[in-house]
Design a protein around this motif. Structure first.
Motif, PDB file in Angstrom:
ATOM      1  N   PHE A   1      -2.561  -9.143 -19.607  1.00 39.05           N
ATOM      2  CA  PHE A   1      -2.266  -8.468 -18.343  1.00 39.05           C
ATOM      3  C   PHE A   1      -1.826  -9.455 -17.265  1.00 39.05           C
ATOM      4  N   SER A   2      -2.339 -10.662 -17.324  1.00 37.58           N
ATOM      5  CA  SER A   2      -1.997 -11.687 -16.335  1.00 37.58           C
ATOM      6  C   SER A   2      -0.526 -12.080 -16.401  1.00 37.58           C
ATOM      7  N   GLN A   3       0.143 -11.774 -17.517  1.00 41.04           N
ATOM      8  CA  GLN A   3       1.560 -12.111 -17.685  1.00 41.04           C
ATOM      9  C   GLN A   3       2.491 -10.983 -17.254  1.00 41.04           C
ATOM     10  N   LYS A   4       1.930  -9.860 -16.849  1.00 40.04           N
ATOM     11  CA  LYS A   4       2.743  -8.708 -16.451  1.00 40.04           C
ATOM     12  C   LYS A   4       3.636  -9.063 -15.264  1.00 40.04           C
ATOM     13  N   ARG A   5       4.837  -8.556 -15.273  1.00 38.04           N
ATOM     14  CA  ARG A   5       5.778  -8.821 -14.191  1.00 38.04           C
ATOM     15  C   ARG A   5       5.227  -8.299 -12.860  1.00 38.04           C
ATOM     16  N   ALA A   6       5.344  -9.151 -11.825  1.00 38.58           N
ATOM     17  CA  ALA A   6       4.954  -8.809 -10.456  1.00 38.58           C
ATOM     18  C   ALA A   6       3.462  -8.520 -10.313  1.00 38.58           C
ATOM     19  N   ILE A   7       2.650  -9.017 -11.240  1.00 41.69           N
ATOM     20  CA  ILE A   7       1.209  -8.805 -11.134  1.00 41.69           C
ATOM     21  C   ILE A   7       0.666  -9.608  -9.954  1.00 41.69           C
ATOM     22  N   GLN A   8      -0.344  -9.058  -9.291  1.00 44.88           N
ATOM     23  CA  GLN A   8      -1.015  -9.747  -8.191  1.00 44.88           C
ATOM     24  C   GLN A   8      -2.297 -10.382  -8.707  1.00 44.88           C
ATOM     25  N   LYS A   9      -2.702 -11.496  -8.108  1.00 46.00           N
ATOM     26  CA  LYS A   9      -3.923 -12.191  -8.522  1.00 46.00           C
ATOM     27  C   LYS A   9      -4.715 -12.608  -7.296  1.00 46.00           C
ATOM     28  N   ILE A  10      -6.028 -12.302  -7.328  1.00 47.09           N
ATOM     29  CA  ILE A  10      -6.933 -12.837  -6.317  1.00 47.09           C
ATOM     30  C   ILE A  10      -8.157 -13.406  -7.020  1.00 47.09           C
ATOM     31  N   SER A  11      -8.640 -14.502  -6.493  1.00 43.70           N
ATOM     32  CA  SER A  11      -9.829 -15.155  -7.054  1.00 43.70           C
ATOM     33  C   SER A  11     -11.091 -14.501  -6.505  1.00 43.70           C
ATOM     34  N   GLY A  12     -12.232 -14.975  -6.988  1.00 39.50           N
ATOM     35  CA  GLY A  12     -13.505 -14.407  -6.575  1.00 39.50           C
ATOM     36  C   GLY A  12     -13.670 -14.380  -5.062  1.00 39.50           C
ATOM     37  N   ASP A  13     -14.083 -13.230  -4.534  1.00 41.45           N
ATOM     38  CA  ASP A  13     -14.328 -13.013  -3.109  1.00 41.45           C
ATOM     39  C   ASP A  13     -13.064 -13.045  -2.250  1.00 41.45           C
ATOM     40  N   GLU A  14     -11.877 -13.090  -2.869  1.00 44.60           N
ATOM     41  CA  GLU A  14     -10.631 -13.013  -2.097  1.00 44.60           C
ATOM     42  C   GLU A  14     -10.212 -11.562  -1.893  1.00 44.60           C
ATOM     43  N   GLU A  15      -9.260 -11.371  -0.964  1.00 43.91           N
ATOM     44  CA  GLU A  15      -8.727 -10.055  -0.664  1.00 43.91           C
ATOM     45  C   GLU A  15      -7.201 -10.084  -0.698  1.00 43.91           C
ATOM     46  N   PHE A  16      -6.632  -8.910  -0.952  1.00 41.30           N
ATOM     47  CA  PHE A  16      -5.185  -8.692  -0.850  1.00 41.30           C
ATOM     48  C   PHE A  16      -4.992  -7.449   0.002  1.00 41.30           C
ATOM     49  N   SER A  17      -4.074  -7.516   0.973  1.00 38.85           N
ATOM     50  CA  SER A  17      -3.889  -6.388   1.865  1.00 38.85           C
ATOM     51  C   SER A  17      -2.413  -6.141   2.129  1.00 38.85           C
ATOM     52  N   PHE A  18      -2.042  -4.866   2.224  1.00 40.45           N
ATOM     53  CA  PHE A  18      -0.704  -4.507   2.677  1.00 40.45           C
ATOM     54  C   PHE A  18      -0.765  -3.198   3.447  1.00 40.45           C
ATOM     55  N   SER A  19       0.232  -2.986   4.309  1.00 41.05           N
ATOM     56  CA  SER A  19       0.289  -1.788   5.138  1.00 41.05           C
ATOM     57  C   SER A  19       1.669  -1.157   5.077  1.00 41.05           C
ATOM     58  N   TRP A  20       1.693   0.146   5.284  1.00 45.29           N
ATOM     59  CA  TRP A  20       2.937   0.851   5.577  1.00 45.29           C
ATOM     60  C   TRP A  20       2.684   1.757   6.771  1.00 45.29           C
ATOM     61  N   SER A  21       3.741   2.139   7.463  1.00 46.69           N
ATOM     62  CA  SER A  21       3.580   3.049   8.590  1.00 46.69           C
ATOM     63  C   SER A  21       4.713   4.052   8.609  1.00 46.69           C
ATOM     64  N   ALA A  22       4.419   5.245   9.132  1.00 44.52           N
ATOM     65  CA  ALA A  22       5.412   6.294   9.355  1.00 44.52           C
ATOM     66  C   ALA A  22       5.288   6.741  10.803  1.00 44.52           C
ATOM     67  N   GLU A  23       6.391   6.739  11.525  1.00 46.86           N
ATOM     68  CA  GLU A  23       6.374   7.128  12.930  1.00 46.86           C
ATOM     69  C   GLU A  23       7.313   8.292  13.174  1.00 46.86           C
ATOM     70  N   ILE A  24       6.819   9.308  13.854  1.00 52.56           N
ATOM     71  CA  ILE A  24       7.605  10.476  14.222  1.00 52.56           C
ATOM     72  C   ILE A  24       8.413  10.126  15.463  1.00 52.56           C
ATOM     73  N   LYS A  25       9.742  10.136  15.339  1.00 58.96           N
ATOM     74  CA  LYS A  25      10.641   9.858  16.453  1.00 58.96           C
ATOM     75  C   LYS A  25      11.293  11.182  16.877  1.00 58.96           C
ATOM     76  N   LEU A  26      10.752  11.780  17.915  1.00 55.63           N
ATOM     77  CA  LEU A  26      11.256  13.079  18.370  1.00 55.63           C
ATOM     78  C   LEU A  26      12.662  12.941  18.941  1.00 55.63           C
ATOM     79  N   LYS A  27      13.498  13.919  18.655  1.00 54.89           N
ATOM     80  CA  LYS A  27      14.873  13.892  19.152  1.00 54.89           C
ATOM     81  C   LYS A  27      14.930  14.379  20.600  1.00 54.89           C
TER      82      LYS A  27
END
Length: 286
Positions: free
Chosen positions: A260-286
């Protein structure tokens, strides 16, 4: 159970099961902008993809020589999350490994997802924590679907001349070849057949966000995905929604990997580490 958050501009609802966004509305217009899950078309709304994105070859993978079976998009979307913290305009939900998850995914994880409103903007932040001593391997992604009509456009920040478009076969496995991109300058038009061969999987993007536009809409939806590795775009062909999907991971190809560690685009974190990402959607009224 559904957790509701709101401010003076917008409201959002999040299911306990799978921490799936189920509503995103403007208080000013009363319009629902999130796909509302018609099972005869697509039962989902905004599933969380963890610890895989897409599909594994034969639904199997190996960790340290042991074989495991894991189905499309992983286990997080098929389990309850627990309430960790809630205020009027935000909620944090958490999911933790247990004996059952370790049978299919042998890593001790905690997955926190925060949904927060700021004016007309909804931000979702996904944080993966490694509760073990060794390295942990995973993929993660989001899959929100927004109401639209055929003929609406996704307008990106930049002209994407160097973008790469990959696609998947009927078994949800990556083709070896690359495909033409659907860009016309900065725009991708939602047509009846744009997803006839399933999702578009875009990489090498210059843009950090795109805007869902349509002449019959009361608002535009500005979607920020940041420095994501892959951006999936998908809907059932001809259906009145589009999923805009930030991915840190990708479907398997037919090139088998020993671990599994060889899988393309795999993420890795060591013990007690974190990985974070965000997305957002904003309503833009006309």
């Amino acid at each position: 159970m559904i957790f509701t958050i709101e401010n003076d501009k917008a409201t959002a609802g999040i299911k306990q099961y799978g921490a799936e966004l189920t509503s995103f509305k403007s208080k000013e217009t009363g319009t629902e902008y999130l796909w509302q899950s018609f099972p005869e078309i697509w039962y989902g709304q905004s599933p969380v993809l963890f610890p895989i994105v897409g599909t594994l070859l034969d639904n199997k993978y190996f960790v340290d020589g042991k074989e495991y079976e894991l189905f499309r998009h992983g286990i997080a979307r098929k389990r309850d999350f627990e309430l960790k913290e809630q205020g009027k305009d935000y909620v944090i939900l958490t999911q933790k490994y247990n004996e059952d998850t370790l049978k299919v995914y042998p890593f001790k994880y905690i997955l926190d997802i925060e949904f927060r409103l700021d004016g007309n903007k909804l931000t979702a932040t996904h944080t993966v924590k490694n509760e073990d001593d060794g390295d942990m391997y995973f993929s993660i992604g989001a899959h929100p679907g927004f109401n639209c009509k055929i003929g609406d456009k996704l307008q990106f920040e930049c002209e994407e001349k160097d973008v790469i478009n990959e696609m998947i076969d009927p078994e949800s496995i990556l083709y070896d070849e690359k495909f033409p991109t659907p860009f016309e300058g900065k725009d991708i038009t939602i047509t009846e057949d744009i997803f006839a061969k399933d999702a578009l999987i875009l990489s090498n993007l210059k843009s950090k966000k795109c805007t869902l536009k349509g002449c019959e809409r009361d608002a535009e939806i500005e979607f920020t995905f940041g420095d994501v590795e892959f951006l999936g775009l998908w809907a059932k062909p001809g259906a009145p929604y589009v999923c805009i999907e930030p991915w840190y991971g990708i479907n398997d190809s037919r090139d088998k990997k020993a671990d599994f560690s060889q899988k393309r685009a795999i993420q890795k974190i060591s013990g007690d580490e974190e990985f974070s990402f965000s997305w957002s959607a904003e309503i833009k009224l006309k």
